[in-house]
Design an enzyme around this catalytic site. Structure first.
Site, mmCIF file in Angstrom:
data_model
loop_
_atom_site.group_PDB
_atom_site.id
_atom_site.type_symbol
_atom_site.label_atom_id
_atom_site.label_comp_id
_atom_site.label_asym_id
_atom_site.label_seq_id
_atom_site.Cartn_x
_atom_site.Cartn_y
_atom_site.Cartn_z
ATOM 1 N N GLU A 194 0.669 -1.264 0.042
ATOM 2 C CA GLU A 194 -0.028 0.108 0.064
ATOM 3 C C GLU A 194 0.860 1.313 -0.041
ATOM 4 O OE1 GLU A 194 -2.197 -0.344 3.486
ATOM 5 O OE2 GLU A 194 -3.282 -2.247 2.950
ATOM 6 N N LYS A 211 2.078 4.544 1.598
ATOM 7 C CA LYS A 211 1.955 5.293 3.115
ATOM 8 C C LYS A 211 1.680 6.809 2.868
ATOM 9 C CE LYS A 211 4.724 4.751 7.202
ATOM 10 N NZ LYS A 211 4.937 6.424 7.726
ATOM 11 N N ASP A 225 1.442 10.421 3.934
ATOM 12 C CA ASP A 225 1.856 11.166 4.964
ATOM 13 C C ASP A 225 0.916 12.180 5.546
ATOM 14 O OD1 ASP A 225 4.074 12.100 6.502
ATOM 15 O OD2 ASP A 225 5.070 13.253 4.906
ATOM 16 N N TYR A 280 -7.130 2.366 5.580
ATOM 17 C CA TYR A 280 -6.148 0.735 5.556
ATOM 18 C C TYR A 280 -6.532 0.010 6.402
ATOM 19 C CZ TYR A 280 -3.367 3.823 8.723
ATOM 20 O OH TYR A 280 -3.083 5.026 9.441
ATOM 21 N N LYS A 303 10.612 3.081 3.247
ATOM 22 C CA LYS A 303 10.745 4.609 3.274
ATOM 23 C C LYS A 303 11.144 5.134 1.923
ATOM 24 C CE LYS A 303 9.842 6.992 7.038
ATOM 25 N NZ LYS A 303 8.877 7.908 7.156
ATOM 26 N N CYS A 327 16.664 44.839 11.781
ATOM 27 C CA CYS A 327 15.409 44.308 11.076
ATOM 28 C C CYS A 327 16.226 44.615 9.513
ATOM 29 C CB CYS A 327 14.262 44.825 11.305
ATOM 30 S SG CYS A 327 13.045 44.722 9.929
ATOM 31 N N CYS A 352 13.258 47.672 8.377
ATOM 32 C CA CYS A 352 13.324 48.910 8.774
ATOM 33 C C CYS A 352 14.179 49.218 9.605
ATOM 34 C CB CYS A 352 11.817 49.083 9.813
ATOM 35 S SG CYS A 352 12.205 48.145 11.319
ATOM 36 N N CYS A 377 10.726 41.513 14.879
ATOM 37 C CA CYS A 377 10.878 43.144 14.553
ATOM 38 C C CYS A 377 9.715 43.532 15.176
ATOM 39 C CB CYS A 377 11.151 43.519 13.405
ATOM 40 S SG CYS A 377 10.845 45.163 13.156
ATOM 41 N N CYS A 393 7.249 49.014 10.615
ATOM 42 C CA CYS A 393 8.383 48.349 9.882
ATOM 43 C C CYS A 393 7.702 47.856 8.337
ATOM 44 C CB CYS A 393 8.685 46.947 10.469
ATOM 45 S SG CYS A 393 9.489 45.914 9.336
HETATM 46 S S1 IVH Z 1 -1.049 0.362 8.755
HETATM 47 C C1 IVH Z 1 0.040 -1.485 12.688
HETATM 48 N N1 IVH Z 1 -1.131 1.415 6.383
HETATM 49 O O1 IVH Z 1 2.007 5.038 9.171
HETATM 50 C C2 IVH Z 1 0.116 -0.868 11.592
HETATM 51 N N2 IVH Z 1 -0.424 2.811 8.244
HETATM 52 O O2 IVH Z 1 4.016 4.159 11.336
HETATM 53 C C3 IVH Z 1 -1.037 0.365 11.354
HETATM 54 N N3 IVH Z 1 0.334 4.924 7.406
HETATM 55 O O3 IVH Z 1 0.241 5.607 12.430
HETATM 56 C C4 IVH Z 1 -0.683 1.215 10.120
HETATM 57 N N4 IVH Z 1 -0.271 4.902 5.228
HETATM 58 O O4 IVH Z 1 -0.409 6.814 10.253
HETATM 59 C C5 IVH Z 1 -1.015 1.566 7.642
HETATM 60 N N5 IVH Z 1 -1.397 2.336 4.235
HETATM 61 C C6 IVH Z 1 -0.986 2.325 5.344
HETATM 62 C C7 IVH Z 1 -0.497 3.587 6.053
HETATM 63 C C8 IVH Z 1 0.056 3.773 7.261
HETATM 64 C C9 IVH Z 1 0.234 5.654 6.409
HETATM 65 C C10 IVH Z 1 0.540 5.547 8.730
HETATM 66 C C11 IVH Z 1 -0.054 5.465 9.840
HETATM 67 C C12 IVH Z 1 0.672 4.927 10.954
HETATM 68 C C13 IVH Z 1 1.825 4.905 10.576
HETATM 69 C C14 IVH Z 1 2.701 3.802 11.218
#
Ligand code: IVH
Length: 665
Positions: free
Chosen positions: A114, A116, A118, A223, A312, A409, A412, A427, A432
């Protein structure tokens, strides 16, 4: 229409609206125009207004509701919300695969990969298909109850397509282009920028007022499914099921893969390679064992499951020469040191400037002009200087000196201040140029000096043409010159003059608020005016005296001290006095409301809150915002909310807007 009929129509409207929501937010395939959608919603709201007893929390009209909260309640997580172990390369993925196989006694697992996202992890509980609670991860065992904020997210169903009782988990995030827009607006308002989409999402969910959260373009991907009743035995099917219930999921999952080599290629080529093409920030991939039975057998460590790992993506770093360190003045006066770099391509864009955060960071890393530095940028993140490139330290020539943070600054040339305990230089000069337009907008605003006829464009012009260089210049504007400005005929110039003349008598509290020392809001300005009765006395007050005042803590006191110590600010106050502005608080009015304390809750039809407050004060009364036994009248307007309930419990006198109007007549 009778109630039975209304009930039927409401039910069918809700169903239809939910269906269109799903078409729009989940399937990205709307069937009707925005206008037709709005019509359905308007009709629903009209019926619900006529029959308020038929309103239920899962109605699509009820996404934003209630008063701002004071703080979030705490929520326990029955199944802990864990985090994931990180890997950074294919070797580590192979090791993960070996551990999994060993844990399964040699059995071959299937993996699902999947994205990840952010953003911020959230948990959502549904009972018989209705959302009852949403919370943050917190420490994994308990988080904050942010139900009201989560309800505002349009891609989150308030009601599922089936009456299931379950919990789902997912990520709330903000698209990259939406972050850009938010940051643009924050910059215009002089607010600090969000460094990345995750901070923006987290910052939004932490707001206590769901009305503001509703304006943030938050989105949600699910997820995880936790259910005792739904019969699915793997992650792939669970996601499909979750999607059918009305949740958004990432649709382009590959079918489960059974070989770690395929997994690695998929992570690196298909996901990392395409990283910039996703509309949202993706900082990696999550590799999960697909079968729930296998997941259970593998179990978890105290921190993270053994059946999943995150891969990552690389954060891109490059080296380049730092030519000069300059200072940037934000519109609130916050100073940010900026590295001016020899341009470099990184993460899909050319970077020639990067943030150095603050003076402490520069000193700690001993970053100097002329050094070669390592800069870092990941996706939609503001580029930053990580460190001095080690070999470059040895090559420093005789002229190399540690960076000395300037005392003045850049805009000014006034003195910079660094408030005690803070890392940011500021400042504080209210004239200013870098901050002046924004300060001027605040000065003329309705709850400050209330000067009519000065819209943002006119103010910009006045500043641009140097007709107004500090606040006092407003009071000596030449009517002939004014009348020549665009959108400003003779009549409006006349009105403006009148409004300016009127503002001279507003007195200390409004003027102090308008001058805009940090941390001094309308209420604090009011308390200070009551205590000191003149701006000049306040300007001379020592810290001990300041903190005696209600609402004034050490932070506000410090801010006032440095504000009045600034020579430029003293000069402006002199000039405002010379222009005829009253620096004094009006004598306490004695009137028919003398000694009476009022509190307002809910919306009023005839007045804004500040206007209603003015009315009360003009008759000698006082206004407070916290419910306590000292309150004589609680004025409950439309949708009064929790304060009214609390007042009722305390047995306070609650009056309607009509009764209030009688009192001030
Ligand atoms: S599964 C026990 N799936 O990553 C695992 N997490 O470091 C539960 N996250 O706190 C998470 N995309 O905020 C899972 N496809 C995904 C994710 C995901 C982002 C984040 C989530 C979690 C952190 C884990």
């Amino acid at each position: 229409m009778d109630e039975e009929k209304a009930k039927k129509e409401i039910a069918s409207l809700r169903e239809e609206i939910e269906r269109h929501n799903k078409r729009y937010y989940l399937d990205a395939a709307p069937e009707i125009s925005d206008r037709d959608y709005d019509r359905l919603m308007d009709r629903l709201i009209a019926l619900e207004q006529e029959y308020p007893e038929l309103i239920t929390p899962d109605s699509p009209s009820q996404r934003v509701g209630g008063e701002p909260l004071k703080k979030f309640a705490s929520v326990g997580h029955k199944v802990p919300m864990m985090s994931l172990d990180n890997t950074y390369n294919s070797d580590e993925l192979i090791k993960f695969d070996e551990r999994v196989k060993k844990g399964l006694g040699g059995e071959a697992p299937e993996y699902i990969v999947e994205l990840k996202y952010d953003g911020v992890a959230v948990a959502l509980k549904y009972e018989q298909g209705v959302l009852i609670q949403g919370s943050t991860r917190g420490d994994g065992k308990k988080g904050d109850d942010i139900t009201a904020n989560l309800r505002t997210i349009k891609s989150l169903p308030l009601r599922l397509t089936r009456e299931e009782t379950l919990e789902v988990r997912g990520e709330v995030y903000i698209d990259k282009k939406d972050l850009e827009e938010i940051n643009l607006e924050r910059d215009q308002n002089g607010e600090p920028l969000f460094a990345n989409p995750r901070n923006a999402a987290a910052g939004s969910l932490k707001l206590l007022d769901p009305g503001i959260v509703a304006k943030r373009p938050l989105k949600l991907y699910i997820y995880t499914l936790i259910s005792d009743t739904i019969m699915v035995d793997n992650q792939y099917d669970a996601l499909g099921h979750v999607n059918k219930l009305g949740f958004r999921i990432q649709l382009e999952y590959p079918k489960p893969l059974d070989d770690i080599g395929q997994v690695t290629t998929y992570c690196r080529k298909d996901l990392e390679g395409a990283r910039d093409t996703f509309p949202f920030e993706v900082d990696g991939a999550v590799v999960k064992v697909n079968s729930f039975a296998q997941q259970e057998r593998l179990g978890a460590t105290s921190k993270s499951p053994r059946w999943a790992i995150s891969y990552k993506f690389e954060v891109q770093q490059v080296q380049t020469r730092l030519e000069k360190i300059t200072l940037q003045v934000g519109r609130t006066g916050a100073i940010t040191p900026v590295a001016e770099l020899v341009s470099q391509d990184i993460a899909g864009s050319t970077v020639s400037r990067a943030t150095l955060h603050n003076a402490d960071e520069i000193a700690r890393k001993d970053i100097r002009e002329g050094d070669v530095v390592t800069i870092e940028k990941a996706g939609a993140v503001i580029p930053k200087v990580v460190e001095v490139f080690e070999p470059s330290k040895k090559q420093r020539d005789a002229n190399s000196r540690p960076f000395i943070f300037p005392e003045k600054c850049p805009s000014c040339h006034g003195a910079l201040t660094r408030p005690e305990g803070e890392v940011v230089h500021r400042c504080l000069n209210i004239s200013c140029p870098a901050q002046f337009l924004r300060r001027l907008q605040h000065f003329v605003a309705r709850d400050a000096m209330d000067i009519e006829g000065l819209g943002p464009q006119t103010l910009e012009l006045l500043v641009e043409q140097r007709m107004v260089n500090d606040f006092s210049d407003l009071y000596s504007l030449d009517p002939l010159k004014l009348a020549e400005l665009p959108r400003m005929g003779e009549k409006s110039a006349e009105n403006l003059k009148e409004s300016l003349a009127r503002s001279k008598g507003h007195g200390m509290s409004r003027l102090l608020f308008a001058l805009g020392p940090r941390h001094v809001g309308r209420q604090t300005a009011e308390s200070l005016a009551e205590h000191f009765s003149s701006l000049e006395k306040l300007a001379r007050a020592a810290e001990e005296e300041l903190v005696e005042v209600n609402d004034v803590g050490p932070e506000v006191a410090q801010s006032l001290l440095s504000f009045f110590a600034h020579a430029d600010n003293q000069l402006i106050i002199e000039r405002l006095k010379a222009a005829g502005l009253s620096l004094n608080a009006p004598q306490r009015v004695v009137g028919k409301l003398s000694g009476k304390v009022f509190l307002f809750t809910g919306g009023l039809a005839d007045y804004s809150r500040p206007q209603a407050g003015e009315k009360v004060r003009a008759l000698g009364g006082r206004v407070v915002s916290a419910v306590s036994a000292k309150v004589d009248f609680v004025v409950a307007g439309e949708d009064p909310g929790s304060k009214a309930k609390k007042a009722e419990k305390l047995g306070l006198k609650i009056i309607s807007e009509a009764e209030f109007l009688q009192l001030i007549k």
